[in-house]
Design an enzyme around this catalytic site. Structure first.
Site, PDB file in Angstrom:
ATOM      1  N   HIS A  14       0.828  -1.206  -0.076  1.00  0.00           N
ATOM      2  CA  HIS A  14      -0.031  -0.028   0.053  1.00  0.00           C
ATOM      3  C   HIS A  14       0.784   1.460   0.113  1.00  0.00           C
ATOM      4  CE1 HIS A  14      -4.036   2.110   1.601  1.00  0.00           C
ATOM      5  NE2 HIS A  14      -3.205   2.866   0.991  1.00  0.00           N
ATOM      6  N   HIS A  16       1.444   4.886  -2.382  1.00  0.00           N
ATOM      7  CA  HIS A  16       1.049   5.727  -3.475  1.00  0.00           C
ATOM      8  C   HIS A  16       2.298   6.359  -3.784  1.00  0.00           C
ATOM      9  CE1 HIS A  16      -3.297   5.474  -2.794  1.00  0.00           C
ATOM     10  NE2 HIS A  16      -3.046   5.111  -1.417  1.00  0.00           N
ATOM     11  N   HIS A 194      -9.752   0.937  -1.691  1.00  0.00           N
ATOM     12  CA  HIS A 194      -9.457   1.659  -0.336  1.00  0.00           C
ATOM     13  C   HIS A 194     -10.908   1.459   0.272  1.00  0.00           C
ATOM     14  CE1 HIS A 194      -5.669   3.173  -1.661  1.00  0.00           C
ATOM     15  NE2 HIS A 194      -5.693   4.021  -0.927  1.00  0.00           N
ATOM     16  N   GLU A 197     -11.270   3.092   5.906  1.00  0.00           N
ATOM     17  CA  GLU A 197     -10.513   4.031   6.526  1.00  0.00           C
ATOM     18  C   GLU A 197     -11.311   5.213   7.178  1.00  0.00           C
ATOM     19  OE1 GLU A 197      -6.621   7.003   5.361  1.00  0.00           O
ATOM     20  OE2 GLU A 197      -8.100   6.437   3.665  1.00  0.00           O
ATOM     21  N   ASP A 275       1.624   3.874   2.918  1.00  0.00           N
ATOM     22  CA  ASP A 275       0.618   4.715   2.260  1.00  0.00           C
ATOM     23  C   ASP A 275       1.166   6.132   1.474  1.00  0.00           C
ATOM     24  OD1 ASP A 275      -1.858   5.803   1.482  1.00  0.00           O
ATOM     25  OD2 ASP A 275      -2.481   6.171   3.682  1.00  0.00           O
ATOM     26  N   ASP A 276       1.484   7.247   2.089  1.00  0.00           N
ATOM     27  CA  ASP A 276       1.950   8.367   1.523  1.00  0.00           C
ATOM     28  C   ASP A 276       3.232   8.773   2.570  1.00  0.00           C
ATOM     29  OD1 ASP A 276       0.118   9.164  -0.784  1.00  0.00           O
ATOM     30  OD2 ASP A 276      -1.089   8.471   1.143  1.00  0.00           O
TER      31      ASP A 276
END
Length: 337
Positions: A14, A16, A194, A197, A275-276
């Site tokens: 996961h 990005h 997704h 969340e 994630d980011d």
């Protein structure tokens, strides 16, 4: 414990790629492209990374991504992440990219794809890291726009392994994209989404029953529904949890409140991811370290999380076995505690 977390072979599922745009690189690429910079300096950019919720993060995320214009920009971005991942003993990574973020600004779909996939090819050759690329559809846009992007991707099924769904979750339920996912599956794409969340447990049910996804990204709100938990355990549907992201976006008040340990002990196929990372304060090892410290995870639980990362991947079964064997050899050699 730190030796175990930082040294054990692992996968990241996961991630990005636009979310790995560190402030210094953002400003450097913007300057290279002759753009009015989104922030005057690194310090100002870092101060802006204080989010109230998912949408406030996305506003900054899209602002940062505006500097990405050319194939070289996407290549440099992807290669920087691969170097970081390899340094943290990530052996396999499955990377999201958001073409609509760029095509809406006039950047060609092929420019984005070529830059990323050329870096993935060179990274595998140079570092030995295996990769898969997943194209995410922006859920705050219409399904019609998503279908147009899906159509653009059909000629590149040799480079794009799967289809995902990201961006603003609230008010954009998975069922909004039922037709798109049906077409994607028919075209042979792997499917993830997704869900759970910001959205409630019903969004996860929709992703499973309507979109027929193979993996849930985030999924932390599954714990609201015992029947859902039982179904996820029964099917061993992977959940790609991102602890630092969840704290930064106020999904949980603090890491001590995170439900990852409970999820793991319920038998859910939980993985840890970043994630980011440029926006949320850490790559995959930092996520492992933060959640281990806050929740007092045992060494065996760290090993389970790392094993889950390969089990939950889209690697062929034979390659999964090889990666898990590599992990067992590392554990046997280092005997970390």
């Amino acid at each position: 414990m730190k030796t175990l977390i930082t040294g054990i072979p692992k996968a990241e599922l996961h991630l990005h790629i636009e979310g790995t745009l560190e402030p210094a690189m953002m400003l450097s690429i913007g300057k290279r492209n002759g753009l009015a910079l989104p922030f005057p300096d690194v310090e100002t950019a870092q101060k802006a990374y204080d989010f109230e919720d998912l949408q406030s993060f996305l506003d900054i995320y899209y602002k940062g991504a505006s500097v990405l214009l050319h194939e070289q920009d996407f290549y440099d971005l992807t290669m920087a992440y691969l170097k970081k991942a390899v340094s943290q003993n990530v052996r396999h990574t499955e990377i999201f990219f958001d073409p609509q973020t760029h095509t809406s600004r006039g950047v060609a779909f092929e420019t984005v794809l070529d830059g990323i996939t050329n870096a993935l090819r060179d990274g595998e050759k140079t570092f030995g890291i295996s990769t898969k690329l997943i194209m995410c559809i922006l859920r705050h846009l219409s399904e019609k726009e998503g279908l147009e992007t899906l159509e653009r991707s059909l000629d590149y099924r040799d480079r794009i392994a799967g289809i995902g769904l990201d961006s603003s979750e609230t008010g954009n339920p998975p069922e909004k994209f039922a037709e798109l996912y049906e077409r994607a599956r028919g075209a042979g794409f792997l499917t993830v989404a997704h869900a759970g969340e910001e959205g409630h447990a019903d969004y996860i049910w929709q992703a499973l029953k309507t979109l027929h996804v193979r993996r849930i990204d985030h999924g932390v709100h599954c714990m609201e529904d015992d029947t859902l938990v039982e179904e996820l355990v029964r099917q061993q549907i992977p959940l790609t949890v991102c602890p630092l992201s969840n704290i930064k976006l106020h999904v949980f008040a603090s890491m001590r409140d995170h439900n990852l340990k409970t999820m793991l002990r319920r038998g859910l196929l939980v993985t840890v991811n970043s994630d980011d990372p440029a926006y949320f304060g850490g790559y995959v090892n930092e996520n492992y370290l933060a959640v281990q410290k806050a929740l007092r995870l045992e060494p065996g639980e760290i090993v389970t999380l790392a094993k889950n990362s390969f089990r939950a991947s889209f690697l062929p079964e034979e390659q999964k076995k090889l990666r898990l064997l590599e992990m067992e050899r590392w554990i046997s050699k280092h005997n970390p505690t």
